[in-house]
Write an enzyme that holds these catalytic residues in place. Structure first.
Site, PDB file in Angstrom:
ATOM      1  N   GLY A  12     -33.194   3.174   8.716  1.00 38.99           N
ATOM      2  CA  GLY A  12     -33.459   2.149   9.731  1.00 38.99           C
ATOM      3  C   GLY A  12     -32.847   2.361  11.088  1.00 38.99           C
ATOM      4  O   GLY A  12     -33.176   1.639  12.037  1.00 38.99           O
ATOM      5  N   ARG A  50     -36.582   8.332  10.507  1.00 37.32           N
ATOM      6  CA  ARG A  50     -36.863   8.501  11.934  1.00 37.32           C
ATOM      7  C   ARG A  50     -35.762   9.270  12.660  1.00 37.32           C
ATOM      8  O   ARG A  50     -36.017  10.155  13.461  1.00 37.32           O
ATOM      9  CB  ARG A  50     -37.008   7.101  12.542  1.00 37.32           C
ATOM     10  CG  ARG A  50     -37.540   7.083  13.953  1.00 37.32           C
ATOM     11  CD  ARG A  50     -37.478   5.663  14.526  1.00 37.32           C
ATOM     12  NE  ARG A  50     -38.029   4.639  13.690  1.00 37.32           N
ATOM     13  CZ  ARG A  50     -39.286   4.188  13.766  1.00 37.32           C
ATOM     14  NH1 ARG A  50     -40.109   4.676  14.652  1.00 37.32           N
ATOM     15  NH2 ARG A  50     -39.705   3.237  12.944  1.00 37.32           N
ATOM     16  N   ARG A  70     -49.086   5.172  16.009  1.00 38.55           N
ATOM     17  CA  ARG A  70     -48.041   4.202  16.367  1.00 38.55           C
ATOM     18  C   ARG A  70     -48.364   3.341  17.601  1.00 38.55           C
ATOM     19  O   ARG A  70     -48.146   2.136  17.565  1.00 38.55           O
ATOM     20  CB  ARG A  70     -46.684   4.898  16.539  1.00 38.55           C
ATOM     21  CG  ARG A  70     -46.246   5.697  15.307  1.00 38.55           C
ATOM     22  CD  ARG A  70     -44.802   6.175  15.363  1.00 38.55           C
ATOM     23  NE  ARG A  70     -43.898   5.051  15.293  1.00 38.55           N
ATOM     24  CZ  ARG A  70     -43.265   4.545  16.313  1.00 38.55           C
ATOM     25  NH1 ARG A  70     -43.388   5.093  17.509  1.00 38.55           N
ATOM     26  NH2 ARG A  70     -42.498   3.499  16.170  1.00 38.55           N
ATOM     27  N   CYS A 124     -63.475   5.675  19.016  1.00 35.67           N
ATOM     28  CA  CYS A 124     -64.297   4.547  19.489  1.00 35.67           C
ATOM     29  C   CYS A 124     -63.642   3.214  19.151  1.00 35.67           C
ATOM     30  O   CYS A 124     -64.166   2.421  18.344  1.00 35.67           O
ATOM     31  CB  CYS A 124     -65.676   4.651  18.875  1.00 35.67           C
ATOM     32  SG  CYS A 124     -66.475   6.174  19.368  1.00 35.67           S
TER      33      CYS A 124
HETATM   34  N1  LLP Z   1     -35.943   3.559   3.086  1.00 32.01           N
HETATM   35  C1  LLP Z   1     -36.947   2.708   2.856  1.00 32.01           C
HETATM   36  C2  LLP Z   1     -36.980   1.989   1.587  1.00 32.01           C
HETATM   37  C3  LLP Z   1     -37.952   2.504   3.826  1.00 32.01           C
HETATM   38  O1  LLP Z   1     -38.936   1.646   3.588  1.00 32.01           O
HETATM   39  C4  LLP Z   1     -37.899   3.234   5.042  1.00 32.01           C
HETATM   40  C5  LLP Z   1     -38.916   3.041   6.078  1.00 32.01           C
HETATM   41  C6  LLP Z   1     -36.827   4.135   5.239  1.00 32.01           C
HETATM   42  C7  LLP Z   1     -35.874   4.271   4.231  1.00 32.01           C
HETATM   43  C8  LLP Z   1     -36.672   4.965   6.481  1.00 32.01           C
HETATM   44  O2  LLP Z   1     -36.488   4.187   7.595  1.00 32.01           O
HETATM   45  P1  LLP Z   1     -36.156   4.887   9.003  1.00 32.01           P
HETATM   46  O3  LLP Z   1     -34.802   5.517   8.880  1.00 32.01           O
HETATM   47  O4  LLP Z   1     -37.204   5.893   9.253  1.00 32.01           O
HETATM   48  O5  LLP Z   1     -36.199   3.778   9.964  1.00 32.01           O
HETATM   49  N2  LLP Z   1     -44.438   3.460  10.365  1.00 32.01           N
HETATM   50  C9  LLP Z   1     -43.397   2.744  11.076  1.00 32.01           C
HETATM   51  C10 LLP Z   1     -42.080   2.784  10.347  1.00 32.01           C
HETATM   52  C11 LLP Z   1     -42.159   2.261   8.926  1.00 32.01           C
HETATM   53  C12 LLP Z   1     -40.846   2.365   8.193  1.00 32.01           C
HETATM   54  C13 LLP Z   1     -41.031   2.031   6.762  1.00 32.01           C
HETATM   55  N3  LLP Z   1     -39.877   2.205   5.945  1.00 32.01           N
HETATM   56  C14 LLP Z   1     -43.271   3.315  12.490  1.00 32.01           C
HETATM   57  O6  LLP Z   1     -44.013   4.236  12.813  1.00 32.01           O
HETATM   58  O7  LLP Z   1     -42.484   2.811  13.274  1.00 32.01           O
END
Ligand code: LLP
Length: 425
Positions: A241, A281, A317, A349
């Site tokens: 996150g 991310r 995105r 489109c």
């Molecule tokens: N762990 C779990 C259980 C998750 O659901 C996620 C992301 C992560 C870890 C990793 O989170 P990060 O470190 O990447 O923030 N498609 C969206 C982001 C969706 C994130 C879903 N879960 C975007 O493009 O912003």
């Protein structure tokens, strides 16, 4: 920090010119930097170590599931967080050991759970009573005990985009922290279940420490309750996150990993538990760009449009979350050339196929190359073939070399899984 820099006026990834990649591989194409992946991995794990934390870091495969990217991270010691049998397969194929893989997600099927147990997975993060009962049954059939965490929903506001917030009671994720104790009791009495951990994940692109602080507090409280009840917990999985800078003016600057590590250490460092983290991310976003060519320039009645060969099917995105990606020309303008304001759009489109409205860019024409930055996370993994466009290829760069690590499918391959119905002859 990343390794996409201009040399002699041309944007390079490490020592490779993006003009070379565009000419040899074609566009659109994702380009990833090994040096940036390595650096981000090092900064993140180094921050945890410096804060005195004993941690297993499982890269969230959903952010970037390319086998070569996963292999790069696995070689650095990464585990994986997966959310489907397919992701588990990819992670294993890329060389991630099963004893470093965490399985998250609200909708795991019986077959996926069986596959995870057969692989000898490190941890399954259970998200409902129904899943717990299913897993217990599958494990008992196999004569094994499934190592689990229960993912709690701490009901905290993550302060991020609504569509990537996961830790509120209104979200489908996790077990309400108020109901978790009862489910742990049930789990502890099941023959097919070995309770190991508490898990949480409150959302993505989080810039501020306070939601983590609040959620960690809930985790700490639950741990104390479980321990009083004689339920042993060996580890705490705090999800991912942590946000990254997308370089939009006015956006809050996400906290550095070192600050995040200090908050973890302050809340959870003294509990005698190993930590599990699932960053996505943060590791890959700034390690990738989407390289695209302007196909047409169009002077509209009220504005100019740069129409690119990348679309919302390649990078979803902006259309999905109104997300900002910095857009930059690959070739720097001649000195003294003034920027203009243009809409940068794709060929799809749909009116939502817009990468940036009224962006300040040097004047660009059909044939010119540009990049969408910070596209190494949730870029290629969310791409699709909408409007009959084969999946976008991916390139991995290392020093002066590059490799096509997912090639562009042909049109024939695009339809390879389809066939007329038998009655259509
Ligand atoms: N762990 C779990 C259980 C998750 O659901 C996620 C992301 C992560 C870890 C990793 O989170 P990060 O470190 O990447 O923030 N498609 C969206 C982001 C969706 C994130 C879903 N879960 C975007 O493009 O912003």
């Amino acid at each position: 920090m990343h390794h996409f820099t201009s040399r002699d006026g041309v944007l390079h990834c490490e020592d490779v010119s993006l003009e070379t990649i565009a000419a040899e591989v074609g566009t659109p194409v994702y380009v990833y930097s090994t040096a940036t992946l390595t650096r981000h991995w090092g900064v993140f794990t180094g921050a945890l170590k410096d804060a005195g934390l004993d941690a297993t870091v499982c890269f969230a495969t959903k952010a970037n599931g390319n086998v070569a990217v996963l292999r790069t991270l696995a070689d650095l010691g990464a585990g994986a967080d997966v959310v489907s049998g397919g992701e588990l397969f990819v992670a294993r194929h890329a060389g991630v050991p099963a004893d470093r893989i965490v399985f998250s997600g609200v909708g795991k099927t019986r077959d996926e759970l069986a596959y995870a147990l057969d692989e000898g997975i490190f941890q399954i993060n259970v998200e409902s009573k129904s899943e717990l009962e299913m897993l217990d049954a599958v494990a008992r059939e196999k004569g094994v005990k499934a190592p689990i965490a229960i993912r709690i929903n701490p009901d905290v506001e993550a302060g991020t985009h609504e569509k990537i917030t996961t830790g509120k009671f209104d979200n489908k994720f996790g077990i309400a922290w108020t109901q978790a104790h009862a489910l742990y009791r049930k789990a502890a009495g099941m023959d097919g279940i070995a309770v190991k951990a508490i898990a949480m994940h409150i959302g993505s692109q989080i810039a501020d420490l306070s939601p983590f602080d609040a959620a960690f507090g809930r985790m700490r409280d639950l741990l104390a309750i479980l321990r009083r009840d004689g339920i042993e917990i060996e580890r705490l999985d705090i999800g991912g996150g942590l946000g990254v800078p997308y370089d939009r003016e006015g956006d809050p600057t996400p906290m550095p990993p070192a600050d995040y590590a200090r908050v973890i250490a302050r809340n959870l460092g003294d509990l005698g538990c190993r930590l599990v983290l699932e960053p996505g991310r943060l590791i890959t976003a700034n390690a990738g760009v989407l390289l695209s060519r302007v196909v047409h320039r169009k002077e509209g009645a009220t504005r100019s449009f740069l129409i690119c060969d990348a679309g919302m099917n390649d990078l979803a995105r902006p259309a999905m979350y109104d997300a900002f990606h910095a857009i930059e020309p690959v070739r720097a303008p001649a000195p003294g050339v003034e920027n203009e304001h243009v809409d940068v759009v794709g060929p799809i489109c749909e009116s939502s196929d817009v990468f940036g409205k009224q962006r300040a860019l040097p004047p660009m024409q059909a044939g010119d190359l540009l990049v969408f930055r910070t596209a190494g996370a949730y870029g290629a993994t969310m791409s699709n073939m909408y409007n009959g466009r084969p999946l976008v290829p991916e390139v991995l760069v290392k020093d002066g070399e590059y490799a096509v690590v997912r090639r562009r499918p042909t049109w024939q391959e695009m339809i390879a899984l389809e066939s007329p119905a038998p009655w259509q002859g």
